[in-house]
Design a protein around this motif. Sequence first.
Motif, short mmCIF file in Angstrom:
data_model
loop_
_atom_site.label_atom_id
_atom_site.label_comp_id
_atom_site.label_asym_id
_atom_site.label_seq_id
_atom_site.Cartn_x
_atom_site.Cartn_y
_atom_site.Cartn_z
N PHE A 160 51.46 41.69 26.94
CA PHE A 160 51.02 43.05 27.22
C PHE A 160 51.44 43.99 26.11
O PHE A 160 52.62 44.09 25.78
N LYS A 161 50.46 44.69 25.56
CA LYS A 161 50.73 45.65 24.49
C LYS A 161 50.87 47.05 25.08
O LYS A 161 50.15 47.45 26.00
N CYS A 162 51.82 47.81 24.49
CA CYS A 162 51.93 49.22 24.82
C CYS A 162 52.15 50.03 23.56
O CYS A 162 52.54 49.51 22.51
N PHE A 163 51.89 51.32 23.67
CA PHE A 163 52.17 52.30 22.62
C PHE A 163 53.27 53.22 23.11
O PHE A 163 53.31 53.58 24.29
N LEU A 164 54.13 53.65 22.20
CA LEU A 164 55.10 54.68 22.50
C LEU A 164 54.65 56.05 21.99
O LEU A 164 55.25 57.06 22.33
N ALA A 165 53.62 56.07 21.17
CA ALA A 165 53.00 57.30 20.68
C ALA A 165 51.50 57.20 20.91
O ALA A 165 50.99 56.16 21.34
N ASP A 166 50.79 58.28 20.63
CA ASP A 166 49.35 58.34 20.84
C ASP A 166 48.65 57.15 20.19
O ASP A 166 48.83 56.88 19.01
N SER A 167 47.83 56.43 20.97
CA SER A 167 47.15 55.24 20.45
C SER A 167 45.95 55.58 19.58
O SER A 167 45.44 54.71 18.87
N GLY A 168 45.44 56.80 19.68
CA GLY A 168 44.24 57.19 18.95
C GLY A 168 42.98 57.12 19.77
O GLY A 168 41.93 57.61 19.35
N VAL A 169 43.06 56.50 20.97
CA VAL A 169 41.90 56.43 21.87
C VAL A 169 42.35 56.86 23.26
O VAL A 169 43.42 56.46 23.73
N PRO A 170 41.54 57.66 23.96
CA PRO A 170 42.00 58.25 25.23
C PRO A 170 42.18 57.25 26.35
O PRO A 170 42.96 57.49 27.28
N GLU A 171 41.46 56.13 26.30
CA GLU A 171 41.53 55.17 27.40
C GLU A 171 42.77 54.28 27.35
O GLU A 171 42.96 53.41 28.22
N PHE A 172 43.65 54.48 26.34
CA PHE A 172 44.84 53.67 26.24
C PHE A 172 46.04 54.58 26.00
O PHE A 172 46.57 54.68 24.88
N PRO A 173 46.51 55.30 27.05
CA PRO A 173 47.61 56.25 26.86
C PRO A 173 48.94 55.54 26.63
O PRO A 173 49.15 54.39 27.01
N ALA A 174 49.85 56.27 25.99
CA ALA A 174 51.17 55.75 25.65
C ALA A 174 52.08 55.75 26.87
O ALA A 174 51.84 56.45 27.87
N LEU A 175 53.15 54.96 26.78
CA LEU A 175 54.22 54.97 27.77
C LEU A 175 55.34 55.87 27.30
O LEU A 175 55.71 55.84 26.11
N ASP A 176 55.92 56.65 28.21
CA ASP A 176 57.12 57.37 27.85
C ASP A 176 58.32 56.44 28.03
O ASP A 176 58.18 55.27 28.40
N ARG A 177 59.50 56.95 27.77
CA ARG A 177 60.70 56.10 27.77
C ARG A 177 60.92 55.45 29.14
O ARG A 177 61.24 54.25 29.23
N ASN A 178 60.76 56.22 30.22
CA ASN A 178 60.95 55.67 31.56
C ASN A 178 59.88 54.64 31.90
O ASN A 178 60.17 53.61 32.54
N GLU A 179 58.65 54.91 31.48
CA GLU A 179 57.56 53.95 31.74
C GLU A 179 57.76 52.67 30.94
O GLU A 179 57.44 51.58 31.42
N LEU A 180 58.27 52.80 29.71
CA LEU A 180 58.58 51.60 28.92
C LEU A 180 59.59 50.73 29.65
O LEU A 180 59.43 49.51 29.75
N ALA A 181 60.64 51.34 30.19
CA ALA A 181 61.65 50.59 30.93
C ALA A 181 61.05 49.94 32.17
O ALA A 181 61.36 48.77 32.48
N ALA A 182 60.16 50.64 32.85
CA ALA A 182 59.51 50.07 34.04
C ALA A 182 58.63 48.88 33.66
O ALA A 182 58.64 47.84 34.35
N ALA A 183 57.86 49.03 32.59
CA ALA A 183 57.02 47.92 32.13
C ALA A 183 57.88 46.73 31.75
O ALA A 183 57.55 45.57 32.08
#
Length: 485
Positions: A160-183
């Motif tokens: 599973f891929k995630c971004f911590l900053a803006d991915s450049g496309v609206p349909e793939f939003p980034a995770l914040d620090r708490n969401e990263l920990a949850a993922a």
Amino acid sequence: MTREAGTPGPDLVVRARRALVDGVLRPATVVVRGGVVHEIRSDDAPGPTSGGADPARVDVPDDAVLLPGAVDSHVHVNEPGRSRWEGFWSATEAAARGGVTTIVDMPLNSVPATTTPGALRYKRAAAAHRLHVDTGFWGGAVPESLGHLERMWDLGVYGFKCFLADSGVPEFPALDRNELAAAAREIAGFGGLLLVHAEDPDVLAAAPHPPSRRFADFVASRPDAAETSAIATLIETVRDTGVRAHLLHLSSARALDMIAAARDEGLPLTVETCPHYLVLDVDHLPDGAAEFKCCPPIRDTGNQDALWDALVAGVIDCVVSDHSPSTLERKRAGGGDLQQAWGGIAGLQVGVVAVADAARRRGIGIEAVSAWTAQAPARVAGLHAKGSIAVGNDADLVVWAPDRALTVDVARLAHRNPTSAWAGRTFTGSVTRTLLRGRTVFDADLPDDAQVPPPAGLRLNRRGRDGVAWPEPGVEESRRDNLGA
């Protein structure tokens, strides 16, 4: 070699004076049965007895080398939804021409993004019968998919891929620090793999972003600190959750010490970098030339040297393309203003060649290049039948001509839009033939219209043996797929 009555004979015998087996170049005969390496013999061993029709035979020229097919675990195919940017047919043809026999497709920039089971089925259907090389799929971790990732894991994605900053496309939003920990906690719970685009959004927001054609200004807008801060967060997350994590497209060498320390600590962290970071440097990029824009950016020569040192030392595991094309219109947005142009490099077809040429100039052999571009990406992704010439592995093979020059003509690249950071460059070393599970999928010495045969690639499934095709969706399933269910 003898065989019992009724046992099928080999489909193919490949003989080479120099074949990369167990990390060493040596004479070898590779015997292929059913698309799989059945036996590897020394070159002077007796040949197979056919007991019927003789097998096909490939004799590798004495001045060439037999290598395992490369594995590119970082490819943005963009289909469905943005197939004007790229597509499965064009991307996998480019892969075959570049000696890449397996790709793993990123969950963006397709529409829908591969963040739900329905989107995965939709993408899987879009890829059917359009693959020149074998293809697996990553899933996406976005805020809306958290808590539901195991469903996609059970369907066979490789991680599973995630971004911590803006991915450049609206349909793939980034995770914040708490969401990263949850993922990370969720993925660790079922033994999955987390892939992270690590740039700190706060550092990026604080950096200057003037409209500019100058690459120095663009690099200043994506400073080293954005990577180092985000990588520190990732390492802390791995330490806290135990998740297996893979750091994508490392650009900044300033993060190497903390990465090395994390690995020495025993944290399950792997790292990739890309050909453009190893071959190109910001001081020699023409201003306004958006084909060189990527995020994180190409940095200076000292940074580049440190990345090479880290590869040799094993701090960086693998080299993959991060093939991220777009339409010419999107790539040239802003008329040379690098803040407006699409940030991605189209390099799938040329990446291995570019790295091999640069490695040769540094006195590094093709054995190491193959380990970085084939064996290591296969290991990271969990493609256990790929990446090396070994008994039981898929017979994915490449004939490499180390002294054959290749000048990159952008009009002859297979990917969909004719722009590339490698246009006009001449490299020493070239792929002359690519075999996928024992079947030739590219032959440079054939006429242009016959070099790549019809698609023979399979959709890969983490749940079963690599190379097993996905089942085709039924009518009702296809209807749900189109609704993104």
